[in-house]
Design an enzyme around this catalytic site. Structure first.
Site, PDB file in Angstrom:
ATOM      1  N   GLY A  52       5.195  -6.471   5.601  1.00 57.32           N
ATOM      2  CA  GLY A  52       4.661  -7.629   6.118  1.00 57.32           C
ATOM      3  C   GLY A  52       3.478  -7.495   6.808  1.00 57.32           C
ATOM      4  CG  MET A  59       5.424   1.087   0.489  1.00 59.04           C
ATOM      5  SD  MET A  59       6.677   0.526  -0.790  1.00 59.04           S
ATOM      6  CE  MET A  59       5.829   0.538  -2.288  1.00 59.04           C
ATOM      7  CG  ASP A  69      -0.653  -0.494   8.308  1.00 60.81           C
ATOM      8  OD1 ASP A  69      -1.719   0.519   8.622  1.00 60.81           O
ATOM      9  OD2 ASP A  69       0.298   0.024   8.293  1.00 60.81           O
ATOM     10  N   PRO A 116      10.162  -3.747  -0.253  1.00 59.53           N
ATOM     11  CG  PRO A 116      10.294  -1.025  -1.196  1.00 59.53           C
ATOM     12  CD  PRO A 116       9.175  -2.774  -1.751  1.00 59.53           C
ATOM     13  CB  ALA A 143       9.666   0.604   2.174  1.00 59.23           C
ATOM     14  CE  LYS A 161       1.017   1.658   4.435  1.00 60.54           C
ATOM     15  NZ  LYS A 161       1.663   2.608   5.273  1.00 60.54           N
TER      16      LYS A 161
HETATM   17  P1  ATP Z   1       4.199  -0.099   8.055  1.00 58.21           P
HETATM   18  O1  ATP Z   1       3.865   0.582   6.818  1.00 58.21           O
HETATM   19  O2  ATP Z   1       3.245  -1.345   8.162  1.00 58.21           O
HETATM   20  O3  ATP Z   1       4.869   0.347   9.287  1.00 58.21           O
HETATM   21  P2  ATP Z   1       6.255  -1.719   7.500  1.00 58.21           P
HETATM   22  O4  ATP Z   1       6.598  -0.984   5.232  1.00 58.21           O
HETATM   23  O5  ATP Z   1       7.224  -0.270   6.989  1.00 58.21           O
HETATM   24  O6  ATP Z   1       4.891  -0.957   7.653  1.00 58.21           O
HETATM   25  P3  ATP Z   1       7.159  -3.810   7.360  1.00 58.21           P
HETATM   26  O7  ATP Z   1       7.860  -4.724   5.985  1.00 58.21           O
HETATM   27  O8  ATP Z   1       6.003  -4.429   7.496  1.00 58.21           O
HETATM   28  O9  ATP Z   1       7.270  -2.238   7.604  1.00 58.21           O
HETATM   29  O10 ATP Z   1       8.636  -3.932   7.884  1.00 58.21           O
HETATM   30  C1  ATP Z   1       8.606  -3.569   9.852  1.00 58.21           C
HETATM   31  C2  ATP Z   1       9.150  -4.719  10.366  1.00 58.21           C
HETATM   32  O11 ATP Z   1       8.718  -6.466  10.216  1.00 58.21           O
HETATM   33  C3  ATP Z   1      10.590  -5.917   9.512  1.00 58.21           C
HETATM   34  O12 ATP Z   1      12.128  -5.220  10.119  1.00 58.21           O
HETATM   35  C4  ATP Z   1      10.641  -6.540   9.699  1.00 58.21           C
HETATM   36  O13 ATP Z   1      11.259  -7.495  10.229  1.00 58.21           O
HETATM   37  C5  ATP Z   1       9.176  -7.925  10.361  1.00 58.21           C
HETATM   38  N1  ATP Z   1       8.896  -8.352   9.726  1.00 58.21           N
HETATM   39  C6  ATP Z   1       7.710  -9.191  10.262  1.00 58.21           C
HETATM   40  N2  ATP Z   1       7.224 -10.480   9.271  1.00 58.21           N
HETATM   41  C7  ATP Z   1       7.798  -9.544   7.806  1.00 58.21           C
HETATM   42  C8  ATP Z   1       7.439 -10.153   6.808  1.00 58.21           C
HETATM   43  N3  ATP Z   1       6.609 -10.924   6.297  1.00 58.21           N
HETATM   44  N4  ATP Z   1       8.316  -8.649   5.897  1.00 58.21           N
HETATM   45  C9  ATP Z   1       8.367  -7.954   5.583  1.00 58.21           C
HETATM   46  N5  ATP Z   1       8.426  -7.952   7.297  1.00 58.21           N
HETATM   47  C10 ATP Z   1       7.692  -8.230   8.077  1.00 58.21           C
END
Ligand code: ATP
Length: 292
Positions: free
Chosen positions: A104, A101, A138, A96, A99, A11
């Site tokens: 996770g 997005m 999320d 990424p 990030a 997203k």
């Molecule tokens: P959001 O936008 O919801 O804040 P994000 O994009 O900033 O999420 P994610 O990529 O979801 O962050 O990753 C955040 C942390 O979650 C990472 O440091 C990672 O170690 C952990 N994590 C756990 N499961 C996953 C997964 N399936 N994919 C990516 N990261 C994961």
């Protein structure tokens, strides 16, 4: 059915407002969430015993498997619905990591949807969304997908009309922006300016692309741009190549620009890539679309 393959999409936030800090330390937000066509590929295979395994193909280290949201989502489904079989899960990571997005969260959402189908549980999306909040604010949105207004801590969702077609350029510079630090530094209760989220909702209803892009704003940039000037540099690069607007997604550091045409987005992609390469910055870059 013994196995299933599924795409888990990322997203972006077309608008992100932090309304106030709550007594419990959480923050009340008001965001327009939009799914984009950047995805992780996931494959699930039933096991005869009850184990959950996860194999990851990713350029980033995602840490211990039992901490992965995919594992947690599978375990949640197993425990909640008394599933005796386990599942082997394969993840090909393209979104990424860390990030802004929801990489996770969308993997967790895909896992709940996949297990629902694989074991023919017949659980409604609404029920899955309700159960999924435990995994992260999320995740319910990632189950729902499309375009939505997210309020509360991000879990209170209202579906919105999709934006008109446009091309997107998404750039994730190689910096780590800790979400917790962004919230702590933001001082949400002292923000003087807030994005016009209601105006954007009206523009979505009117299918007015420039009405939408002119209201793109993310209050978290007030913190991140100060600390990481590369964020505003990338936004300026995109705008100089014709982006209708460009902002950071979530707590960053991903930045996206919205373009009228794919040709413009591709040209901007080449431009940003070469400018960053000249500075010895290796970013992850995607040209993509809204996904509804
Ligand atoms: P959001 O936008 O919801 O804040 P994000 O994009 O900033 O999420 P994610 O990529 O979801 O962050 O990753 C955040 C942390 O979650 C990472 O440091 C990672 O170690 C952990 N994590 C756990 N499961 C996953 C997964 N399936 N994919 C990516 N990261 C994961």
């Amino acid at each position: 059915m013994n196995n299933i393959e599924i795409k888990a999409r990322a997203k972006i936030n077309l608008a992100l407002d932090v309304c106030r800090r709550l007594e419990n330390g959480y923050h009340e937000v008001k965001m327009i969430m939009q799914m984009v066509d950047i995805y992780d590929e996931l494959r699930y295979q039933k096991r005869s015993d009850s184990q959950i395994t996860l194999k990851v193909d990713s350029q980033d280290d995602l840490g211990d498997i039992t901490n992965n949201l995919i594992y947690k989502a599978a375990k949640l489904m197993q425990d909640t619905y008394g599933i005796e079989c386990g599942v082997d899960i394969y993840l090909n990571k393209n979104i990424p990591v860390a990030a802004g997005m929801a990489g996770g969260s969308t993997d967790a959402a895909a896992t709940m949807l996949a297990i629902n189908e694989l074991f023919e549980l017949g659980i409604s999306k609404e029920e899955l969304m309700e159960k999924s909040v435990k995994l992260g604010a999320d995740v319910p949105y990632c189950i729902m997908g499309g375009t939505a207004l997210a309020e509360g801590i991000g879990e209170r969702l209202t579906p919105l009309p999709s934006p008109p077609q446009a091309s997107l350029l998404v750039v994730k510079p190689p910096i780590m922006v800790p979400t917790k630090w962004v919230y702590e530094t933001l001082r949400a209760n002292e923000l003087e300016h807030h994005p016009d989220v209601d105006g954007m909702i009206k523009a979505l209803q009117d299918k007015d692309l420039t009405g939408i892009t002119s209201r793109m704003e993310n209050v978290m940039e007030t913190v991140t741009e100060r600390e990481y000037p590369i964020i505003s540099e990338i936004k300026t690069m995109m705008k100089s190549k014709g982006a209708l607007n460009s902002i950071m997604s979530g707590s960053g550091p991903s930045i996206f620009g919205v373009f009228d045409s794919q040709k413009q987005a591709m040209d901007a992609c080449d431009f940003v890539k070469s400018r960053l390469e000249n500075k010895n910055i290796r970013a992850q870059i995607f040209v993509t679309d809204f996904f509804n």
